[in-house]
Write a protein that holds these residues in place. Structure first.
Motif, PDB file in Angstrom:
ATOM      1  N   GLU A  76     -27.747  -7.394  -9.789  1.00 50.83           N
ATOM      2  CA  GLU A  76     -27.415  -7.057  -8.399  1.00 50.83           C
ATOM      3  C   GLU A  76     -27.004  -5.595  -8.264  1.00 50.83           C
ATOM      4  N   ARG A  77     -26.272  -5.096  -9.232  1.00 51.61           N
ATOM      5  CA  ARG A  77     -25.864  -3.686  -9.177  1.00 51.61           C
ATOM      6  C   ARG A  77     -27.079  -2.759  -9.283  1.00 51.61           C
ATOM      7  N   ALA A  80     -28.545  -2.599  -5.903  1.00 54.95           N
ATOM      8  CA  ALA A  80     -27.664  -1.793  -5.050  1.00 54.95           C
ATOM      9  C   ALA A  80     -27.909  -0.301  -5.265  1.00 54.95           C
ATOM     10  N   TYR A  90     -25.453  -2.119   0.223  1.00 52.83           N
ATOM     11  CA  TYR A  90     -25.819  -3.340  -0.505  1.00 52.83           C
ATOM     12  C   TYR A  90     -24.567  -3.864  -1.192  1.00 52.83           C
ATOM     13  N   ARG A  91     -24.126  -5.030  -0.772  1.00 50.41           N
ATOM     14  CA  ARG A  91     -22.921  -5.636  -1.325  1.00 50.41           C
ATOM     15  C   ARG A  91     -23.293  -6.446  -2.554  1.00 50.41           C
ATOM     16  N   THR A  92     -22.666  -6.152  -3.676  1.00 50.53           N
ATOM     17  CA  THR A  92     -23.033  -6.786  -4.941  1.00 50.53           C
ATOM     18  C   THR A  92     -22.205  -8.023  -5.250  1.00 50.53           C
ATOM     19  N   GLN A  93     -21.162  -8.277  -4.494  1.00 52.33           N
ATOM     20  CA  GLN A  93     -20.322  -9.447  -4.740  1.00 52.33           C
ATOM     21  C   GLN A  93     -20.135 -10.237  -3.446  1.00 52.33           C
ATOM     22  N   SER A 244     -33.217  -9.814  -7.500  1.00 54.99           N
ATOM     23  CA  SER A 244     -32.376 -10.985  -7.656  1.00 54.99           C
ATOM     24  C   SER A 244     -33.193 -12.204  -7.337  1.00 54.99           C
TER      25      SER A 244
END
Length: 246
Positions: A76-77, A80, A90-93, A244
């Motif tokens: 995910e990072r 981002a 882009y929110r990774t969590q 993802s």
């Protein structure tokens, strides 16, 4: 002269989010941009999900691909970082995934109201940038649609009627299957040729010019990042630049 660009996407798909921005960069620099009509078409990455479905993305990726939660989070990072290069949040969590069928139904309504692009942007922002999850909450979806300029009463009426625009969504999905689109984003320029994946802006610029000049030349034959029914490509865990499995 006018040219139509049909774009099959899903709100769950991170590369659709990135691909839209890259295409827009190309279109912004295209001299004949005023003659280009863009239509967003429906594609569900998982059409078996029931409306209201919502679950955490990172855990889903880990389970789907048999990797650790830490590896999925690194993935995910990586996305981002790509988004950041395009100026996208882009929110990774804390992100979720779920059924996008009702979202697609509203996108067809928004097309009739000349608010389709605005709604798609609002849905992407809700899924990839906002703190509050985008899926599984009807009131959240109403809020997003109203934010995009749609009438709240009409939005609620559509969501109350499961058949409203359902056939339009299925037609888009059937057409995607008929033309061989197995992943998204999938772009069709002037009904003549396709560009698959979140290609560089230069590829989209070339496609626009070629279709404007009425030339039929293969475009986007190199592999690029896409999401398909089985998810988004996940590379080796130590290479955090991939998709993802939303």
């Amino acid at each position: 002269m006018t040219v139509t660009v049909d774009i099959w996407t899903d709100i769950n798909c991170p590369f659709c989010y990135l691909g839209k921005r890259r295409f827009e960069e190309a279109l912004r620099e295209f001299p004949q941009r005023d003659g280009v009509t863009v239509v967003h078409r429906s594609f569900e990455l998982d059409p078996t999900l029931a409306p209201g479905t919502s679950a955490p993305v990172v855990e889903h990726i880990a389970q789907k691909y048999g990797i650790s939660v830490e590896q999925a989070a690194a993935n995910e990072r990586g996305i981002a970082a790509q988004a950041g290069e395009l100026g996208l949040a882009y929110r990774t969590q804390g992100r979720d995934f779920g059924s996008s069928f009702d979202m697609h139904r509203l996108l067809h309504h928004a097309l009739a109201e000349d608010r389709q692009d605005a709604l798609l942007d609002a849905l992407y922002a809700a899924n990839f940038a906002d703190e509050e999850p985008a899926f599984g909450d009807r009131e959240r979806l109403v809020e997003i649609a109203v934010r995009a300029g749609l009438d709240e009463v009409r939005v609620r009426a559509i969501l109350d009627d499961p058949e409203a625009y359902a056939d339009a969504v299925r037609r888009d999905e059937n057409e995607a299957a008929a033309i061989g689109a197995t992943g998204v984003p999938f772009f069709v320029f002037g009904g003549k040729y396709a560009v698959s994946g979140a290609q560089p802006s230069e590829t989209f610029a070339r496609a626009l010019q070629l279709v404007w000049d009425e030339q039929l030349v293969p475009i986007g034959v190199e592999s690029a990042d896409t999401c398909g029914p089985d998810g988004c490509a996940v590379p080796d865990a130590d290479v955090p630049r991939a998709g993802s499995g939303d």
